[in-house]
Design an enzyme around this catalytic site. Sequence first.
Site, PDB file in Angstrom:
ATOM      1  N   ASP A 199     -13.241  -4.291   0.540  1.00 22.86           N
ATOM      2  CA  ASP A 199     -13.213  -4.442  -1.003  1.00 22.86           C
ATOM      3  C   ASP A 199     -14.041  -5.762  -1.420  1.00 22.86           C
ATOM      4  OD1 ASP A 199     -11.254  -2.802  -0.206  1.00 22.86           O
ATOM      5  OD2 ASP A 199      -9.823  -3.460  -1.580  1.00 22.86           O
ATOM      6  N   GLU A 249      -2.506  -6.328   9.487  1.00 24.38           N
ATOM      7  CA  GLU A 249      -3.729  -5.535   8.760  1.00 24.38           C
ATOM      8  C   GLU A 249      -5.281  -6.171   9.170  1.00 24.38           C
ATOM      9  OE1 GLU A 249      -3.582  -6.327   4.355  1.00 24.38           O
ATOM     10  OE2 GLU A 249      -4.986  -5.045   4.017  1.00 24.38           O
ATOM     11  N   TYR A 288       5.299   4.108  -9.546  1.00 22.87           N
ATOM     12  CA  TYR A 288       3.908   4.040  -9.183  1.00 22.87           C
ATOM     13  C   TYR A 288       3.151   4.355 -10.707  1.00 22.87           C
ATOM     14  CZ  TYR A 288       5.575   2.791  -4.859  1.00 22.87           C
ATOM     15  OH  TYR A 288       6.215   2.353  -3.909  1.00 22.87           O
ATOM     16  N   TRP A 298      -9.776   6.936   4.134  1.00 23.54           N
ATOM     17  CA  TRP A 298      -9.849   6.460   5.629  1.00 23.54           C
ATOM     18  C   TRP A 298      -8.775   6.225   6.434  1.00 23.54           C
ATOM     19  CZ3 TRP A 298     -14.101   1.949   6.881  1.00 23.54           C
ATOM     20  CH2 TRP A 298     -13.766   0.674   6.497  1.00 23.54           C
ATOM     21  N   GLN A 307     -14.177   7.364  -0.361  1.00 24.51           N
ATOM     22  CA  GLN A 307     -14.276   6.303   0.635  1.00 24.51           C
ATOM     23  C   GLN A 307     -14.960   6.731   1.831  1.00 24.51           C
ATOM     24  OE1 GLN A 307     -10.292   5.137   1.865  1.00 24.51           O
ATOM     25  NE2 GLN A 307     -10.456   2.976   1.444  1.00 24.51           N
ATOM     26  N   TRP A 311     -11.901  -9.277   3.300  1.00 24.33           N
ATOM     27  CA  TRP A 311     -13.167  -8.962   4.127  1.00 24.33           C
ATOM     28  C   TRP A 311     -14.268  -9.778   4.210  1.00 24.33           C
ATOM     29  CZ3 TRP A 311     -13.268  -4.190   6.845  1.00 24.33           C
ATOM     30  CH2 TRP A 311     -12.146  -3.480   6.638  1.00 24.33           C
ATOM     31  N   TYR A 320       0.784  -1.246   0.117  1.00 24.55           N
ATOM     32  CA  TYR A 320       0.030   0.001   0.197  1.00 24.55           C
ATOM     33  C   TYR A 320       0.921   1.263   0.025  1.00 24.55           C
ATOM     34  CZ  TYR A 320      -3.603  -3.353   1.458  1.00 24.55           C
ATOM     35  OH  TYR A 320      -4.629  -4.246   1.691  1.00 24.55           O
TER      36      TYR A 320
END
Length: 445
Positions: free
Chosen positions: A175, A417, A88, A43, A114, A374, A37
């Site tokens: 996600d 995470e 990137y 958020w 978000q 998730w 990331y």
Amino acid sequence: MAKKEDKNIDTELMHSLHAVLSVNDHGSHTIPAEGIYPHQWLWDSCFISIGLRHTDVERAKQEILSLLKGQWHNGMIPHMIFDSGIFYRSDRELWRSNVSYNAPSEIPTSGITQPPVLAEAIVLIGEKLSKSERKQWYKKTYGPLVRYHNWLYTDRDPNNTGLVFNVHPWETGMDDTPPWVFTIHKIQLPLWVSFIKLVHLDKLIEKVRRDTNKLPTTQRESTIDGLALVSVMQRLRRRQYNTKKIVRSKLLAIEDVAFNSILIRNNKQLERIAQTLGKELPGKLSNSIEKAESALEQLWDDEERLFYPRNFYNQKSIQIPSIGALLPLYSGSISKERASDLVKTLKDNGKFNLKYPVPSVPKNSPDFNKQRFWQGPTWVNTNWFIIKGLEQYGYQKEADDLRKSTIEMVKNAGPSEYFLPTNGKPAGANNFSWTAALTIDLINS
Ligand code: GLC
């Protein structure tokens, strides 16, 4: 508050949590985790600032101000602001935010938003300031905040129902949450993704994924789901991320329970900021905020006694449970009766009450997978929302228990995470910023 005798261990824990935030500090913003990331997320930065405020309030402010720099001309705050580094380029190219005339010209961003935890973060930072400093802080952030909430209701609640819709599961921050994945597979899986699925090309693609290069595939979203999410995004990009065009093309649009719950609570924080400044919110926004207060009731399912998301176009309920169903507690806008129903579900051993709660999908759901992103693991940010929610409905013991088990989980497994709800083992990225930041907050407040 953690017990006194735990203080020694907590000092050590605190040290390691702050170290995570330092390692991920990129000057004006903090990345979620090294490796997978590398950009700034909306958020994430809000949560990070909520942790940072305890030791470095100026740095916490900076985290928010750098987010506001990415705000679009129409008021949207994008969910990602990209690192400008040469590595990137492909990420920036994928989104190509400059296809929209609303995007800032100098700052490459994503084209969606978000969960709006911004007002909450601004108020919590404000709590650490003197009265006059707080006013200054609010003054600085009030305009962008009003424009953001205004955009949410103007663009995303065209029928004035008090509920906004989202156009991508990335907007919910969850996600591959089952209700969204189910809907995408049902109505919007493009032919090319179905083909890849059919000929099992996904196994090959897995090898070049940034995340599965570093983490076990079983802990991440499936490649097919990942590709489906990219394809939903590409359709949005082809409409220049323009909500009217998106709706005209009948692309994915869902009234999400978690997003709306977070927005409702943040509306209240925005009103509080306005009040401190002696300002009145624009009339139209005020009306939407008022309407939103009772809007979650439209998502209530009386039979299941749970909140479900709803398809924006046909207003049909998507009856697939997820952690989102519990977040109305955080909104503060549901009745005591509804809150008590949710607390029952939360305490149900067959559903959400696992050894390390709260799983992102209840155990009795066919979609439950204890280690996949998730779709089952426990996340510290959703626990944080639920703790706040329990507190505001007077469930102090339940809030304290959840706070305790969350801190214990992070203490034992490290600030990863997410965590396996069955045994508290770490999963996903290591040294994850919001896990560290919100644990700091849970220990300190
Ligand atoms: C993942 C999460 C999302 C988060 C992002 C950065 O995509 O699902 O909520 O903002 O990572 O941490």
